[in-house]
Scaffold this motif. Structure first.
Motif, PDB file in Angstrom:
ATOM      1  N   VAL A   1       3.760 -12.886  17.176  1.00 48.51           N
ATOM      2  CA  VAL A   1       3.101 -14.022  17.836  1.00 48.51           C
ATOM      3  C   VAL A   1       3.933 -15.259  17.533  1.00 48.51           C
ATOM      4  CG1 VAL A   1       1.081 -15.518  17.841  1.00 48.51           C
ATOM      5  CG2 VAL A   1       0.793 -13.033  17.749  1.00 48.51           C
TER       6      VAL A   1
ATOM      7  N   LEU B   1      -4.200 -16.269  22.738  1.00 49.60           N
ATOM      8  CA  LEU B   1      -3.722 -14.892  22.850  1.00 49.60           C
ATOM      9  C   LEU B   1      -4.818 -13.965  22.356  1.00 49.60           C
ATOM     10  CD1 LEU B   1      -0.025 -14.907  21.506  1.00 49.60           C
ATOM     11  CD2 LEU B   1      -0.749 -14.429  23.850  1.00 49.60           C
TER      12      LEU B   1
ATOM     13  N   THR C   1       2.506 -18.871  13.864  1.00 47.93           N
ATOM     14  CA  THR C   1       3.615 -17.989  14.192  1.00 47.93           C
ATOM     15  C   THR C   1       3.862 -16.994  13.073  1.00 47.93           C
ATOM     16  OG1 THR C   1       4.707 -19.616  15.618  1.00 47.93           O
ATOM     17  CG2 THR C   1       6.096 -17.893  14.661  1.00 47.93           C
TER      18      THR C   1
ATOM     19  N   GLY D   1       0.775  -9.412  21.487  1.00 45.76           N
ATOM     20  CA  GLY D   1       1.528 -10.552  20.983  1.00 45.76           C
ATOM     21  C   GLY D   1       2.404 -11.156  22.070  1.00 45.76           C
TER      22      GLY D   1
ATOM     23  N   TYR E   1       1.796 -10.133  13.313  1.00 41.38           N
ATOM     24  CA  TYR E   1       0.404  -9.820  13.027  1.00 41.38           C
ATOM     25  C   TYR E   1       0.241  -8.305  12.917  1.00 41.38           C
ATOM     26  CZ  TYR E   1      -1.099 -14.600  13.698  1.00 41.38           C
ATOM     27  OH  TYR E   1      -1.285 -15.967  13.546  1.00 41.38           O
TER      28      TYR E   1
ATOM     29  N   LEU F   1      -5.106 -10.193  20.667  1.00 40.93           N
ATOM     30  CA  LEU F   1      -4.467  -9.010  20.110  1.00 40.93           C
ATOM     31  C   LEU F   1      -5.432  -7.839  20.133  1.00 40.93           C
ATOM     32  CD1 LEU F   1      -2.683 -10.509  16.955  1.00 40.93           C
ATOM     33  CD2 LEU F   1      -1.888 -10.425  19.326  1.00 40.93           C
TER      34      LEU F   1
END
Length: 123
Positions: A119, A18, A90, A9, A93, A20
């Motif tokens: 995130v 991004l 946003t 993140g 997560y 993860l």
């Protein structure tokens, strides 16, 4: 007891990407999933993948076409590649594991959870 640990993140600008990762202490789940929770909102399903053959996947409509879930069974690791990120992505997560044979979107079907990774997408 299965342990799930997320990473990857961070803060990214809108339109950015991004990736993860979620590492499981052992292979004890048939289905793995990603959920997210924004402030003041319920935890919601993002994507799921079957760890059985064929690696069937499922996505929430809000992320379909932008996010890609995948797994590396040899490493007991699951990934979420997030592209074209939006401010509404946003959230914290979470990685989750289910004992079901089919992908479920209800968080109550997942007994195993990671600690979450933040995130943040700036506009």
């Amino acid at each position: 007891q299965v342990t799930l640990v997320e990473s990857g993140g961070g803060l990214v600008q809108a339109g950015g990407s991004l990736r993860l990762s979620c590492v499981a202490s052992e292979r004890a789940s048939y289905v793995m999933g990603w959920f997210r929770q924004a402030p003041g909102k319920e935890r919601e399903f993002v994507a799921g993948i079957s760890v059985l053959s064929h690696g069937k996947t499922d996505y929430a409509n809000s992320v379909k076409g932008r996010f890609t879930i995948s797994r590396d069974s040899a490493k007991n690791t699951m990934y979420l590649q997030m592209d074209s990120l939006k401010p509404e992505d946003t959230a914290v997560y979470y990685c989750a594991g289910s004992l079901l044979m089919n992908i479920a979107r209800q968080k109550t079907e997942y007994p195993y959870w990671g600690q979450g990774t933040q995130v943040t997408v700036s506009s």
